[in-house]
Design a protein around this motif. Structure first.
Motif, PDB file in Angstrom:
ATOM      1  N   PHE A  40       0.830  -1.201   0.000  1.00  0.00           N
ATOM      2  CA  PHE A  40       0.000   0.000   0.000  1.00  0.00           C
ATOM      3  C   PHE A  40       0.865   1.251   0.000  1.00  0.00           C
ATOM      4  N   THR A  41       1.910   1.247   0.811  1.00  0.00           N
ATOM      5  CA  THR A  41       2.827   2.383   0.865  1.00  0.00           C
ATOM      6  C   THR A  41       3.577   2.542  -0.448  1.00  0.00           C
ATOM      7  N   TYR A  42       3.976   1.438  -1.060  1.00  0.00           N
ATOM      8  CA  TYR A  42       4.684   1.494  -2.335  1.00  0.00           C
ATOM      9  C   TYR A  42       3.799   2.108  -3.416  1.00  0.00           C
ATOM     10  N   CYS A  43       2.530   1.716  -3.442  1.00  0.00           N
ATOM     11  CA  CYS A  43       1.618   2.264  -4.456  1.00  0.00           C
ATOM     12  C   CYS A  43       1.425   3.765  -4.277  1.00  0.00           C
ATOM     13  N   PHE A  44       1.373   4.240  -3.043  1.00  0.00           N
ATOM     14  CA  PHE A  44       1.173   5.663  -2.799  1.00  0.00           C
ATOM     15  C   PHE A  44       2.466   6.476  -2.821  1.00  0.00           C
TER      16      PHE A  44
END
Length: 121
Positions: free
Chosen positions: A16-20
């Motif tokens: 999730f952090t990587y996508c954002f």
């Protein structure tokens, strides 16, 4: 059930952090925003859904619009791993309440307890 939820939270939060991370120019600002937003959504989202459901399930005067709002909040925020973790831990702690309301023995893997949170993680 809680161990499974905690085990799945790590990869879910990392992806999730990587996508954002592509929305930010600085990795440190991205991590700061994700940590603060995760805390607020995890704590505030699960608390607001609980309060709306509690106010809507009043036996004397049920309010279906509050229950619908709680359902919408839960389904929208389930895509955020912090919310799924908070909701799953809360549901697992209160499994006896769910058994009492259902009138039957339910397991931790039931959709009303941890089933949907594990799937969304």
């Amino acid at each position: 059930g809680i161990i499974t939820l905690l085990f799945l939270f790590g990869p879910a939060a990392a992806s999730f952090t990587y996508c954002f991370s592509f929305l930010f120019s600085s990795p440190s600002i991205c991590n700061l925003v994700i940590i603060i937003a995760g805390f607020l959504v995890g704590f505030g989202g699960s608390l607001s859904a609980f309060i709306l459901r509690l106010l809507g399930d009043n036996s004397g005067d049920p309010k279906q619009n509050l229950i619908d709002a709680a359902n919408i909040i839960e389904w929208v925020l389930r895509f955020i791993p912090a919310f799924s973790l908070a909701k799953g831990v809360y549901n697992a702690i209160n499994i006896e309440t769910f058994e009492y309301l259902a009138g039957e023995k339910i397991t931790v893997w039931d959709n009303s307890v941890l089933g949907l949170e594990v799937i969304f993680m």
